[in-house]
Design a protein around this motif. Structure first.
Motif, PDB file in Angstrom:
ATOM      1  N   GLY A 578     -32.581   4.644   3.829  1.00 58.67           N
ATOM      2  CA  GLY A 578     -31.917   5.535   4.766  1.00 58.67           C
ATOM      3  C   GLY A 578     -32.538   6.911   4.798  1.00 58.67           C
ATOM      4  N   ALA A 598     -27.949   8.318   7.469  1.00 59.75           N
ATOM      5  CA  ALA A 598     -28.042   6.982   8.064  1.00 59.75           C
ATOM      6  C   ALA A 598     -28.471   6.030   6.963  1.00 59.75           C
ATOM      7  CB  ALA A 598     -29.038   6.971   9.215  1.00 59.75           C
ATOM      8  N   GLN A 600     -28.944   1.773   5.694  1.00 61.06           N
ATOM      9  CA  GLN A 600     -28.989   0.334   5.916  1.00 61.06           C
ATOM     10  C   GLN A 600     -28.996  -0.353   4.555  1.00 61.06           C
ATOM     11  OE1 GLN A 600     -28.966  -1.543   8.864  1.00 61.06           O
ATOM     12  NE2 GLN A 600     -28.462   0.424   9.825  1.00 61.06           N
ATOM     13  N   SER A 601     -28.154  -1.368   4.408  1.00 61.62           N
ATOM     14  CA  SER A 601     -28.094  -2.077   3.131  1.00 61.62           C
ATOM     15  C   SER A 601     -27.950  -3.565   3.372  1.00 61.62           C
ATOM     16  CB  SER A 601     -26.905  -1.580   2.295  1.00 61.62           C
ATOM     17  OG  SER A 601     -25.678  -1.975   2.887  1.00 61.62           O
ATOM     18  N   GLU A 602     -28.527  -4.364   2.485  1.00 60.32           N
ATOM     19  CA  GLU A 602     -28.353  -5.815   2.579  1.00 60.32           C
ATOM     20  C   GLU A 602     -28.722  -6.473   1.256  1.00 60.32           C
ATOM     21  OE1 GLU A 602     -32.597  -7.398   4.334  1.00 60.32           O
ATOM     22  OE2 GLU A 602     -30.995  -6.987   5.776  1.00 60.32           O
ATOM     23  N   ILE A 625     -24.057  -7.072   3.981  1.00 65.22           N
ATOM     24  CA  ILE A 625     -24.140  -5.666   3.612  1.00 65.22           C
ATOM     25  C   ILE A 625     -23.464  -5.420   2.264  1.00 65.22           C
ATOM     26  CG2 ILE A 625     -24.227  -4.957   6.026  1.00 65.22           C
ATOM     27  CD1 ILE A 625     -21.376  -3.973   5.776  1.00 65.22           C
ATOM     28  N   GLU A 631     -22.841   2.957   7.225  1.00 66.24           N
ATOM     29  CA  GLU A 631     -24.132   3.111   7.884  1.00 66.24           C
ATOM     30  C   GLU A 631     -24.390   4.544   8.334  1.00 66.24           C
ATOM     31  OE1 GLU A 631     -24.691   0.317  11.017  1.00 66.24           O
ATOM     32  OE2 GLU A 631     -24.723  -1.420   9.687  1.00 66.24           O
ATOM     33  N   ASP A 659     -18.397   6.249   8.591  1.00 63.29           N
ATOM     34  CA  ASP A 659     -18.514   4.972   9.284  1.00 63.29           C
ATOM     35  C   ASP A 659     -17.748   3.872   8.533  1.00 63.29           C
ATOM     36  OD1 ASP A 659     -19.351   3.308  11.315  1.00 63.29           O
ATOM     37  OD2 ASP A 659     -21.484   3.705  11.028  1.00 63.29           O
ATOM     38  N   GLN A 661     -16.830   0.744   6.345  1.00 63.94           N
ATOM     39  CA  GLN A 661     -17.363   0.247   5.078  1.00 63.94           C
ATOM     40  C   GLN A 661     -16.509  -0.908   4.587  1.00 63.94           C
ATOM     41  OE1 GLN A 661     -16.701   3.163   1.809  1.00 63.94           O
ATOM     42  NE2 GLN A 661     -15.751   4.432   3.377  1.00 63.94           N
TER      43      GLN A 661
END
Length: 736
Positions: A578, A598, A600-602, A625, A631, A659, A661
């Motif tokens: 991010g 910002a 991004q996770s996965e 996620i 995000e 955002d 979660q």
């Protein structure tokens, strides 16, 4: 409830109102009016230099190669931050969930998501350099601060305790030898909120000074309990006192003795039953149990700093912490569910048929921490620090469930009685070398050794073979560190790149038939910039990062025989990447701040994890996620100081956005914390130099939002905690 009625307040609640003030509008106002604002008579011509102490010496934020948010005591007051959960409203990439007896802090999706007796936080929390080892005892001492530092990313080299997600450093003012001084700070708000903070500084000669501060914070609840219980969940009182004694017998020797006592008495959390059949009003619950959450304890520390020859210094910090917490909750979250009759056994089938119950928990925590640093001082191009950290803690825990009663705890038919001991030892060091005017490098290394011993005196269900008592121990060790490179493009621009690694120890599960869980690690590469522009009036800091998060520790209930038992296990590896941006500006009387992140996770592999909604192991597919990894987060504030003769009037508007979660890796309505936008207004009048009067309205648009999704525990059903509705009040601070 005495005073302003909830019915009158609800007239103004608009849960579906359009967003009249957006972050985009705030940013546009900031950029569009900056030039005009320079014409105002300034109370502050340029931005104040911000110092960071996380590296065991004071360093300018603009010279620190790390993504960090630092808020001074004045900035905290200016933005109305008066509890730890509100840090997420002013610091990018931070998500904080507070419920039951714990405060869960996650930074960049890394931290802790659910409490277990043997777990450790992934975000380390410090008060005056003293590590607070568990999430149950970090929210009680939020008053009289000099600054708060939020460091994002692994802190595996210089901090007292290793951490995977980051660290939060709280500094309180040190005693001053020069003059007698102090202040009184009073807040009065609707919903029966009364908060008093005061401090006094007493010089006692040229070498000795004392500072004493205290807080009394009483808050009514936002929620009405229409059940037969007299409890008002959500209401409570915090009381604390802090004393600091500084002794400086010579210019090169300083001793700081600190002591703090705190107590919290509340009617526990207001948790909305997701299956409420009486009303869907988020601020109305029905409970028949007497509920409470009481905590008290003290911490004491002694820190010595000794200047030695060859521009070196020895720092020794030792501390002792002793606290306990007791809480009782309506385990079924209703006023109508019957308890198991006396003529029936409390079997799984009967507790399902008769779900009424009481949950009662008691925990004690005794912690001893010592840290020793030997470090360089002065202005040399070569700076270094070496040190050691030692922690020893003991924590007995009792968790009881009473399925025979629904009003108060009288007997236990499901008991957890355990004792945990933790020992952590670390050696660390870091070297910073500026090898020319433009370039500097830092290299740090840390070796951590952790040992955990867990004794079960009693756990629910049939006893495991050879148990009661039965003891398990586990050892964890890891080498962590960081490498950083700094480039000073000019006196006002610094670029940096770092690679760092943090670690959190493994641990032991409640039932010895369940396997131990392994350590987790987080490796992060980060590029960033620190810039000061417009002749010191504008600060712009930003960073991009990529992390590989391995061995993520997650907790849920799992069936073992006919009993549900808490279980912590390691999830699949994940990648998180991010960017973050922070702007702070002061142009004459016009000031603003902006923070963006910002993320991004996965998960990068498939894994079987326990689903908190079904209490079964289910597949978490690759690409899912990571919990508590919103995000996008944003915060912005604008203020303007008007001169009115010898007085100033400063209106301020601030907006925060968090955002959506997830609270677990599995997406359900019951595990999703929806996004939210909160707008606050403040108007501050300074009629004289030592008096500040403020009127405020928080959540001014009366946004209805969920602040936490509570999952089921062994003693109580989960539910929803809603955030505070619109609240207004006044605050006055007088300095003397």
């Amino acid at each position: 409830m005495v005073g302003y009625s909830k019915a009158a307040h609800s007239v103004f609640r608009h849960s579906t109102s359009p967003r009249s003030i957006s972050l985009a509008a705030v940013v546009a106002t900031v950029l569009g009016n900056a030039a005009l604002a320079q014409n105002a008579a300034p109370s502050q011509a340029v931005l104040e230099e911000i110092m960071v102490t996380a590296e065991r010496r004071e360093v300018s934020l603009q010279d620190t190669p790390a993504s960090a948010t630092v808020l001074t005591g004045d900035a905290l007051a200016e933005q109305g931050i008066d509890n730890v959960a509100e840090i997420q409203q002013v610091a990018p990439s931070v998500a904080i969930n507070t419920y039951n007896r714990s405060t869960f802090i996650n930074i960049r999706g890394v931290g802790i998501s659910q409490s277990a007796p043997t777990s450790n936080p992934g975000v380390a929390y410090y008060i005056d350099g003293v590590f607070i080892p568990h999430e149950q005892f970090i929210a009680q001492s939020f008053f009289d601060f000099e600054s708060i530092e939020v460091l994002r990313g692994p802190q595996g080299t210089l901090t007292g305790q290793n951490s995977t997600g980051g660290a939060i450093y709280v500094r309180t003012p040190t005693p001053d030898f020069d003059e007698f001084s102090g202040y009184i700070d009073q807040t009065i708000g609707d919903y029966d909120w009364y908060r008093t903070v005061g401090a006094v500084n007493v010089p006692m000669g040229e070498t000795l000074a004392l500072r004493v501060a205290g807080v009394y914070d009483e808050r009514g609840g936002f929620t009405e309990n229409i059940g037969p219980s007299a409890s008002e969940p959500g209401s409570g009182t915090d009381r604390a006192v802090r004393a600091a004694l500084r002794y400086q017998p010579t210019p090169g020797a300083t001793f700081d003795l600190r002591y703090e006592y705190f107590e919290r008495e509340t009617d526990n959390n207001a948790i909305k039953n997701r299956a409420d059949a009486v009303t869907n009003d988020p601020f109305t619950i029905e409970e028949d149990a007497i509920s409470f959450l009481d905590q008290d304890g003290f911490r004491a520390s002694l820190e010595g700093r000794f200047d030695l020859p060859a521009d070196t210094q020895l720092r020794v910090l030792t501390s002792y912490f002793d606290a306990e917490t007791s809480d009782q909750a309506d385990g079924d979250r209703t006023a109508t569910s019957p308890a198991v009759p006396a003529n029936l056994p409390t079997s799984g089938a009967n507790t399902t048929l008769y779900p009424g119950r009481i949950g009662f928990t008691h925990q004690e925590l005794e912690t001893f921490v010592t840290e020793v640093n030997f470090l360089s001082r002065g202005e040399s191009d070569l700076q270094w620090v070496v040190g050691g950290f030692y922690m020893d803690e003991t924590s007995p825990v009792q968790v009881y469930r009473d399925n025979r009663n629904t009003d108060t705890f009288r007997q236990s038919n499901s008991t957890i009685d355990t004792e945990l001991t933790n020992e952590s030892i670390s050696l660390f060091g870091q070297v910073d070398y500026r090898f020319n005017d433009r370039w500097a490098v830092d290299v740090g290394l840390r070796q951590s050794e952790d040992k955990q011993e867990y004794t079960r005196f009693l756990i629910p269900g049939a006893p495991p073979p050879g148990c009661f008592p039965c003891t398990t121990d586990v050892d964890s060790s890891e080498t962590t560190g960081r490498v950083g490179l700094k480039y000073f493009a000019s006196d006002d621009v610094m670029l940096y790149g770092t690679v760092s690694r943090g670690y959190k120890a493994g641990g032991i599960n409640l039932d010895p038939r369940l396997p131990n869980y392994d350590p987790e690690t987080n490796e992060v590469a980060e590029l960033g910039a620190k810039t000061t522009l417009a002749d010191g009036r504008l600060r712009v800091n930003g960073a991009v990062f990529y992390s590989e998060y391995d061995g993520i520790q997650l907790s849920a209930l799992v069936p073992l025989g006919s009993t549900l038992i808490p279980n912590t296990l390691n999830a699949a590896p994940a990648e998180i990447y991010g960017a973050e941006l922070e702007l702070t500006g002061q142009f004459g009387g016009f000031g603003f701040n902006l923070g963006l992140s910002a993320l991004q996770s996965e998960f990068t592999e498939d894994a079987l994890l326990t689903d908190s909604q079904t209490n079964t192991n289910r597949l978490v597919p690759e690409g899912s996620i990571v919990p508590f990894a919103p995000e996008f987060t944003a915060n912005a504030g604008v203020q303007y100081e008007f001169l009115l003769g010898n007085m100033t009037l400063t209106p301020r508007i601030q907006v925060s956005y968090l955002d959506e979660q997830l609270s677990t890796p599995f997406r359900y309505v019951a595990t999703t914390v929806p996004s939210r936008t909160i707008t606050d207004l403040r108007v501050t009048l300074v009629p004289m130099e030592n008096l500040r009067i403020e009127a405020f309205a928080t959540n001014v648009l009366d946004k209805e939002y969920i602040s936490a999704q509570v999952q089921d525990a062994s003693s109580a059903r989960g539910g929803i905690i809603y955030g505070a509705p619109r609240q207004y009040g006044v605050r006055a601070k007088y300095d003397f």
